[in-house]
Each structure stands twice: as C-alpha cells, then as structure tokens.
Write a protein that holds these residues in place. Structure first.
Motif, PDB file in Angstrom:
ATOM      1  N   THR A 193     -34.488 -47.657 -24.767  1.00 33.48           N
ATOM      2  CA  THR A 193     -33.964 -46.302 -24.975  1.00 33.48           C
ATOM      3  C   THR A 193     -33.450 -45.684 -23.674  1.00 33.48           C
ATOM      4  OG1 THR A 193     -36.163 -45.331 -24.706  1.00 33.48           O
ATOM      5  CG2 THR A 193     -35.464 -45.866 -26.960  1.00 33.48           C
ATOM      6  N   THR A 194     -33.211 -46.527 -22.674  1.00 30.22           N
ATOM      7  CA  THR A 194     -32.696 -46.066 -21.389  1.00 30.22           C
ATOM      8  C   THR A 194     -31.214 -46.388 -21.309  1.00 30.22           C
ATOM      9  OG1 THR A 194     -34.824 -46.380 -20.302  1.00 30.22           O
ATOM     10  CG2 THR A 194     -32.893 -46.325 -18.883  1.00 30.22           C
ATOM     11  N   PHE A 195     -30.412 -45.371 -21.082  1.00 31.34           N
ATOM     12  CA  PHE A 195     -28.960 -45.524 -21.037  1.00 31.34           C
ATOM     13  C   PHE A 195     -28.471 -45.335 -19.613  1.00 31.34           C
ATOM     14  CE2 PHE A 195     -30.111 -44.273 -25.246  1.00 31.34           C
ATOM     15  CZ  PHE A 195     -29.307 -45.054 -26.061  1.00 31.34           C
ATOM     16  N   VAL A 196     -27.646 -46.271 -19.138  1.00 27.87           N
ATOM     17  CA  VAL A 196     -27.052 -46.184 -17.807  1.00 27.87           C
ATOM     18  C   VAL A 196     -25.539 -46.280 -17.981  1.00 27.87           C
ATOM     19  CG1 VAL A 196     -26.902 -47.199 -15.508  1.00 27.87           C
ATOM     20  CG2 VAL A 196     -29.072 -47.274 -16.761  1.00 27.87           C
ATOM     21  N   LEU A 197     -24.836 -45.275 -17.493  1.00 28.22           N
ATOM     22  CA  LEU A 197     -23.391 -45.232 -17.572  1.00 28.22           C
ATOM     23  C   LEU A 197     -22.829 -45.314 -16.165  1.00 28.22           C
ATOM     24  CD1 LEU A 197     -20.734 -44.624 -19.176  1.00 28.22           C
ATOM     25  CD2 LEU A 197     -21.177 -42.227 -18.670  1.00 28.22           C
ATOM     26  N   ILE A 198     -21.886 -46.213 -15.950  1.00 29.46           N
ATOM     27  CA  ILE A 198     -21.217 -46.331 -14.652  1.00 29.46           C
ATOM     28  C   ILE A 198     -19.780 -45.864 -14.834  1.00 29.46           C
ATOM     29  CG2 ILE A 198     -20.455 -47.876 -12.818  1.00 29.46           C
ATOM     30  CD1 ILE A 198     -22.835 -49.694 -13.602  1.00 29.46           C
ATOM     31  N   GLU A 199     -19.412 -44.847 -14.078  1.00 32.75           N
ATOM     32  CA  GLU A 199     -18.049 -44.329 -14.111  1.00 32.75           C
ATOM     33  C   GLU A 199     -17.355 -44.680 -12.807  1.00 32.75           C
ATOM     34  OE1 GLU A 199     -17.152 -40.381 -15.913  1.00 32.75           O
ATOM     35  OE2 GLU A 199     -19.321 -40.130 -15.664  1.00 32.75           O
ATOM     36  N   GLU A 200     -16.183 -45.281 -12.916  1.00 30.36           N
ATOM     37  CA  GLU A 200     -15.385 -45.585 -11.742  1.00 30.36           C
ATOM     38  C   GLU A 200     -14.318 -44.504 -11.581  1.00 30.36           C
ATOM     39  OE1 GLU A 200     -14.827 -50.025 -10.913  1.00 30.36           O
ATOM     40  OE2 GLU A 200     -14.872 -49.877 -13.112  1.00 30.36           O
ATOM     41  N   VAL A 201     -14.355 -43.844 -10.438  1.00 29.04           N
ATOM     42  CA  VAL A 201     -13.455 -42.723 -10.176  1.00 29.04           C
ATOM     43  C   VAL A 201     -12.376 -43.181  -9.201  1.00 29.04           C
ATOM     44  CG1 VAL A 201     -13.306 -40.367  -9.291  1.00 29.04           C
ATOM     45  CG2 VAL A 201     -15.365 -41.108 -10.508  1.00 29.04           C
ATOM     46  N   ASN A 202     -11.135 -42.908  -9.543  1.00 27.31           N
ATOM     47  CA  ASN A 202     -10.032 -43.232  -8.661  1.00 27.31           C
ATOM     48  C   ASN A 202     -10.203 -42.497  -7.340  1.00 27.31           C
ATOM     49  OD1 ASN A 202      -7.156 -42.559  -7.559  1.00 27.31           O
ATOM     50  ND2 ASN A 202      -6.922 -44.364  -8.856  1.00 27.31           N
ATOM     51  N   THR A 203      -9.893 -43.165  -6.238  1.00 26.14           N
ATOM     52  CA  THR A 203     -10.107 -42.568  -4.914  1.00 26.14           C
ATOM     53  C   THR A 203      -9.239 -41.331  -4.671  1.00 26.14           C
ATOM     54  OG1 THR A 203      -8.547 -44.146  -3.931  1.00 26.14           O
ATOM     55  CG2 THR A 203     -10.896 -44.719  -3.855  1.00 26.14           C
ATOM     56  N   ASP A 204      -8.171 -41.162  -5.455  1.00 28.81           N
ATOM     57  CA  ASP A 204      -7.379 -39.925  -5.364  1.00 28.81           C
ATOM     58  C   ASP A 204      -8.124 -38.741  -5.977  1.00 28.81           C
ATOM     59  OD1 ASP A 204      -5.222 -41.145  -4.123  1.00 28.81           O
ATOM     60  OD2 ASP A 204      -4.134 -41.479  -5.999  1.00 28.81           O
ATOM     61  N   ASN A 205      -9.123 -39.022  -6.792  1.00 27.78           N
ATOM     62  CA  ASN A 205      -9.874 -37.977  -7.497  1.00 27.78           C
ATOM     63  C   ASN A 205     -11.263 -37.736  -6.902  1.00 27.78           C
ATOM     64  OD1 ASN A 205      -7.733 -37.762  -9.316  1.00 27.78           O
ATOM     65  ND2 ASN A 205      -8.572 -39.367 -10.608  1.00 27.78           N
ATOM     66  N   TRP A 206     -11.519 -38.262  -5.724  1.00 22.67           N
ATOM     67  CA  TRP A 206     -12.825 -38.132  -5.080  1.00 22.67           C
ATOM     68  C   TRP A 206     -12.574 -37.546  -3.697  1.00 22.67           C
ATOM     69  CZ3 TRP A 206     -17.283 -41.286  -6.925  1.00 22.67           C
ATOM     70  CH2 TRP A 206     -18.446 -41.041  -6.195  1.00 22.67           C
ATOM     71  N   GLY A 207     -13.149 -36.395  -3.431  1.00 22.79           N
ATOM     72  CA  GLY A 207     -12.902 -35.741  -2.151  1.00 22.79           C
ATOM     73  C   GLY A 207     -14.132 -35.659  -1.278  1.00 22.79           C
ATOM     74  N   ILE A 208     -13.908 -35.757   0.008  1.00 25.64           N
ATOM     75  CA  ILE A 208     -14.952 -35.553   1.012  1.00 25.64           C
ATOM     76  C   ILE A 208     -14.350 -34.613   2.049  1.00 25.64           C
ATOM     77  CG2 ILE A 208     -16.411 -36.610   2.778  1.00 25.64           C
ATOM     78  CD1 ILE A 208     -16.168 -39.256   1.197  1.00 25.64           C
ATOM     79  N   GLY A 209     -15.016 -33.499   2.242  1.00 25.07           N
ATOM     80  CA  GLY A 209     -14.453 -32.506   3.158  1.00 25.07           C
ATOM     81  C   GLY A 209     -13.155 -31.980   2.583  1.00 25.07           C
ATOM     82  N   TYR A 210     -12.102 -32.083   3.349  1.00 20.65           N
ATOM     83  CA  TYR A 210     -10.806 -31.574   2.920  1.00 20.65           C
ATOM     84  C   TYR A 210      -9.855 -32.661   2.444  1.00 20.65           C
ATOM     85  CZ  TYR A 210     -12.256 -27.297   5.282  1.00 20.65           C
ATOM     86  OH  TYR A 210     -12.934 -26.171   5.667  1.00 20.65           O
ATOM     87  N   GLN A 211     -10.321 -33.901   2.364  1.00 18.77           N
ATOM     88  CA  GLN A 211      -9.440 -35.003   2.042  1.00 18.77           C
ATOM     89  C   GLN A 211      -9.945 -35.830   0.867  1.00 18.77           C
ATOM     90  OE1 GLN A 211      -9.672 -36.539   6.194  1.00 18.77           O
ATOM     91  NE2 GLN A 211      -7.445 -36.666   5.990  1.00 18.77           N
ATOM     92  N   THR A 212      -8.997 -36.539   0.245  1.00 15.71           N
ATOM     93  CA  THR A 212      -9.405 -37.506  -0.773  1.00 15.71           C
ATOM     94  C   THR A 212      -9.889 -38.775  -0.076  1.00 15.71           C
ATOM     95  OG1 THR A 212      -7.232 -38.567  -0.943  1.00 15.71           O
ATOM     96  CG2 THR A 212      -7.624 -36.641  -2.361  1.00 15.71           C
ATOM     97  N   VAL A 213     -10.627 -39.562  -0.805  1.00 11.67           N
ATOM     98  CA  VAL A 213     -11.092 -40.842  -0.243  1.00 11.67           C
ATOM     99  C   VAL A 213      -9.886 -41.737   0.072  1.00 11.67           C
ATOM    100  CG1 VAL A 213     -12.370 -42.956  -0.766  1.00 11.67           C
ATOM    101  CG2 VAL A 213     -13.351 -40.726  -1.339  1.00 11.67           C
ATOM    102  N   SER A 214      -8.848 -41.643  -0.736  1.00  7.68           N
ATOM    103  CA  SER A 214      -7.631 -42.429  -0.467  1.00  7.68           C
ATOM    104  C   SER A 214      -7.040 -42.091   0.913  1.00  7.68           C
ATOM    105  CB  SER A 214      -6.563 -42.165  -1.525  1.00  7.68           C
ATOM    106  OG  SER A 214      -6.992 -42.566  -2.795  1.00  7.68           O
ATOM    107  N   GLU A 215      -7.057 -40.817   1.259  1.00  5.05           N
ATOM    108  CA  GLU A 215      -6.508 -40.404   2.566  1.00  5.05           C
ATOM    109  C   GLU A 215      -7.390 -40.887   3.705  1.00  5.05           C
ATOM    110  OE1 GLU A 215      -4.378 -36.174   1.508  1.00  5.05           O
ATOM    111  OE2 GLU A 215      -6.559 -36.220   1.604  1.00  5.05           O
ATOM    112  N   LEU A 216      -8.688 -40.889   3.459  1.00  5.50           N
ATOM    113  CA  LEU A 216      -9.596 -41.315   4.513  1.00  5.50           C
ATOM    114  C   LEU A 216      -9.521 -42.814   4.727  1.00  5.50           C
ATOM    115  CD1 LEU A 216     -12.661 -39.141   3.507  1.00  5.50           C
ATOM    116  CD2 LEU A 216     -11.175 -38.805   5.472  1.00  5.50           C
TER     117      LEU A 216
END
Length: 62
Positions: free
Chosen positions: A39-62
């Motif tokens: 009854t344990t569910f684990v979902l893995i979501e892969e997020v495009n690096t253009d849609n993931w930000g750190i600070g003021y930039q996307t991961v793609s930019e970094l």
C-alpha cells in the motif's frame, strides 16, 4: 497508505536508478513507519531543466 513524490530533473535517470529509488523509498517506509509495501506508492516525476529554477536561473542555464 503512504504516497511519496520524488522530483528529479530529466537528465538521464535510468530505469534501474528509478527502480532503486522506488525500492529504497518503500523499504525506508517499511522500516521506519512499519508501512506495508503493498500500500506504499512512490511516484517519480522528471522535470525538464527549463522548468526547474535555482536562485534566479533555470537549471538549463546553470
């Protein structure tokens, strides 16, 4: 009935790594919270690096 959502960037996570994440997360919930794996569910979501930000930039930019 635990539900765990793991989000990672879509930078080449292999099917084997995903299996390991699912198995390891499930085992942790079994050991720590005495939850049933069936009854344990684990979902893995892969997020495009253009849609993931750190600070003021996307991961793609970094």
């Amino acid at each position: 009935m635990p539900y765990v959502n793991i989000k990672v960037t879509d930078e080449g996570v292999t099917p084997e790594q995903k299996r390991q994440l699912i198995a390891g997360t499930t085992q942790l919930l079994v050991e720590v919270l005495n939850k049933s794996p069936s009854t344990t569910f684990v979902l893995i979501e892969e997020v495009n690096t253009d849609n993931w930000g750190i600070g003021y930039q996307t991961v793609s930019e970094l």
